[in-house]
Write an enzyme that holds these catalytic residues in place. Sequence first.
Site, PDB file in Angstrom:
ATOM      1  N   HIS A  29      -6.248  -6.140   3.455  1.00 38.12           N
ATOM      2  CA  HIS A  29      -5.109  -5.406   4.011  1.00 38.12           C
ATOM      3  C   HIS A  29      -4.433  -6.286   5.055  1.00 38.12           C
ATOM      4  CE1 HIS A  29      -6.387  -1.267   2.709  1.00 38.12           C
ATOM      5  NE2 HIS A  29      -7.587  -1.833   2.721  1.00 38.12           N
ATOM      6  N   ASP A  58       0.885  -1.171   0.000  1.00 42.08           N
ATOM      7  CA  ASP A  58       0.000   0.000   0.000  1.00 42.08           C
ATOM      8  C   ASP A  58       0.919   1.217   0.000  1.00 42.08           C
ATOM      9  OD1 ASP A  58      -1.822   2.098   0.706  1.00 42.08           O
ATOM     10  OD2 ASP A  58      -3.144   0.595   1.611  1.00 42.08           O
ATOM     11  N   ILE A  59       0.706   2.135  -0.944  1.00 42.54           N
ATOM     12  CA  ILE A  59       1.611   3.291  -1.028  1.00 42.54           C
ATOM     13  C   ILE A  59       1.347   4.304   0.080  1.00 42.54           C
ATOM     14  CG2 ILE A  59       2.145   3.084  -3.492  1.00 42.54           C
ATOM     15  CD1 ILE A  59       0.110   5.362  -3.977  1.00 42.54           C
ATOM     16  N   PHE A  85     -13.863   0.324   0.852  1.00 42.36           N
ATOM     17  CA  PHE A  85     -14.446   1.571   0.371  1.00 42.36           C
ATOM     18  C   PHE A  85     -13.540   2.269  -0.635  1.00 42.36           C
ATOM     19  CE2 PHE A  85     -17.047   1.092   4.158  1.00 42.36           C
ATOM     20  CZ  PHE A  85     -18.291   1.409   3.644  1.00 42.36           C
ATOM     21  N   HIS A 145      -9.942  -6.886  -1.998  1.00 33.76           N
ATOM     22  CA  HIS A 145      -8.587  -6.808  -1.454  1.00 33.76           C
ATOM     23  C   HIS A 145      -8.605  -6.986   0.052  1.00 33.76           C
ATOM     24  CE1 HIS A 145     -10.112  -2.638  -1.436  1.00 33.76           C
ATOM     25  NE2 HIS A 145      -9.288  -2.384  -0.435  1.00 33.76           N
TER      26      HIS A 145
END
Length: 132
Positions: free
Chosen positions: A95, A29-30, A87, A93
């Site tokens: 996390h 995740d950037i 959202f 996906h």
Amino acid sequence: MNCLFCEIANKKIASFKVWENEDFLAFLDIAPINPGHVLLIPKKHTKDVFSLSDDVYDKIFQIAKKIVKPLKKATLAKKIGLVVEGFGVPHAHIHLVPTYKGNELNPERAKKASSADLKKMQKILLNSFKHL
Ligand SMILES: [Zn+2]
């Protein structure tokens, strides 16, 4: 249809990939909650995790489980938090977030990381995940 994660899965948009197989991709995740925050996705577009077929749903959580151990070791995290929210991007996906104390799984803590930091973490995790 423009789906950010489909474009990442199809390599049309670059990502900090840390692991993949034929059907799934894990990348950084950037804007991580903590360094080493990984996103795990099915390469095939599905709008959210709970819309996945039973087979793919089982597989993605099996992969998440496999990632947890080396991720924890590489980041020295106390726990790996798992979040399904969805959202942000309408493509299934999961996390996986290294955590060090309670109550860190708050998206408001997410901060954009520098490319240099992401590259460094990518290198560490590619190495940690190479036997998955
Ligand atoms: Zn998609």
